[in-house]
Design an enzyme around this catalytic site. Structure first.
Site, PDB file in Angstrom:
ATOM      1  N   SER A  38      11.691   8.175 -36.847  1.00 14.36           N
ATOM      2  CA  SER A  38      11.594   7.546 -38.156  1.00 14.36           C
ATOM      3  C   SER A  38      12.971   7.129 -38.654  1.00 14.36           C
ATOM      4  O   SER A  38      13.669   6.378 -37.976  1.00 14.36           O
ATOM      5  CB  SER A  38      10.878   8.488 -39.127  1.00 14.36           C
ATOM      6  OG  SER A  38      10.447   7.802 -40.271  1.00 14.36           O
ATOM      7  N   ASP A 163       4.435   6.057 -37.602  1.00 12.46           N
ATOM      8  CA  ASP A 163       5.665   6.845 -37.713  1.00 12.46           C
ATOM      9  C   ASP A 163       5.691   8.025 -36.738  1.00 12.46           C
ATOM     10  O   ASP A 163       4.738   8.800 -36.641  1.00 12.46           O
ATOM     11  CB  ASP A 163       5.769   7.361 -39.148  1.00 12.46           C
ATOM     12  CG  ASP A 163       7.136   7.904 -39.480  1.00 12.46           C
ATOM     13  OD1 ASP A 163       7.506   8.950 -38.915  1.00 12.46           O
ATOM     14  OD2 ASP A 163       7.836   7.284 -40.308  1.00 12.46           O
TER      15      ASP A 163
END
Length: 276
Positions: A38, A163
């Site tokens: 991320s 993510d």
């Protein structure tokens, strides 16, 4: 000795990783391997391209630009509402982030980087943890940072990704599996913050995710084999306010977080005798 930097996820809190990097480079610690998830993938890509103290100034500049009002998400409130109603899945476009990454990295590939770099994302079709380690860099980073509900799934080839924090927010075990025997964990501070029983609907998802994130990291930390040294660097300047509904858009404290975390990380490294 193989030294790994593990950069975890955490959205706006990722600014603290810049302070950690500054302390590490000042103490002469450089990576042979970088793993990012991320926002850690964004910061990690910068370091993998320039694994020297000079990257800290560029990262600080980028975070300052965000703090000064150059939006990461780029949309006004009404537009986000319209997008949420029309898509039913997300409220922001990934366009601003992708364009910023393309301006920074262009057509850079993983193979172009001077340091081995891998990026974690969550495959939708395979319901699996996926590691990007070759090919174009920008699509991989966008996939790793596709926060559910905020940004749309990222398509890479014939597959869609969300993510990487969903499957591996702080990929310590990956660093061990790849042969690192000295690991520096750059985490955003959430693993140290006490969890409270959720009282609002959005708190349920956040707390549930935090339990999963912390459980995996704690398990991997307990399973580190003998001979592998792990340093979990301290984050500073975060608080429960970062868990609010609009906390993901609050970039006002990023420079303070960088500076406070830098000082705390220097203290940690000095206390543990880390100096090259």
């Amino acid at each position: 000795m193989t030294t790994a930097f593990v950069l975890g996820g955490g959205g706006v809190l990722g600014a603290v990783e810049v302070g950690m990097l500054q302390a590490l480079f000042e103490r002469g610690v450089t990576p042979d391997l970088i793993l990012g998830t991320s926002v850690g993938a964004l910061n990690g890509a910068m370091v993998a391209r320039d694994p020297s103290a000079a990257v800290v100034a560029r990262l600080t500049e980028l975070w300052q630009q965000v703090a000064a009002g150059r939006e990461v998400y780029g949309d006004r409130a009404l537009r986000t509402v319209r997008r949420a109603m029309s898509t039913g899945t997300h409220i922001y476009s990934s366009g601003p982030m992708r364009r910023r990454l393309e301006d920074e990295f262009g057509d850079t590939t993983f193979e172009d980087l001077p340091v081995r770099f891998q990026v974690c994302a969550a495959s939708i079709e395979r319901a699996a943890e996926h590691w990007f380690s070759s090919g174009p860099l920008v699509p991989a980073v966008v996939a790793s940072a596709a926060v559910p509900g905020l940004l749309p799934p990222a398509r890479v080839g014939d597959e869609h990704f969300l993510d990487g924090g969903i499957v591996n927010s702080i990929p310590l075990g990956r660093a061990v599996a790849l042969g690192a025997d000295e690991i520096y964990v750059l985490q955003v501070g959430r693993i140290d913050r006490p969890l409270q029983v959720p009282r609002r609907p959005w708190d349920v998802a956040r707390v549930s995710f935090e339990i999963a994130r912390r459980h995996r990291f704690a398990r991997e930390l307990s399973e580190v084999p003998d001979g592998v040294v792990v340093h979990v660097l301290p984050a500073r300047g975060t608080s429960a306010r970062d868990d609010s509904l609009r906390g993901h858009r609050d970039f006002t404290s990023v420079i303070t977080r960088i500076e406070q975390t830098y000082e705390a990380s220097l203290d940690y490294l000095d206390q543990h005798g880390v100096r090259r």
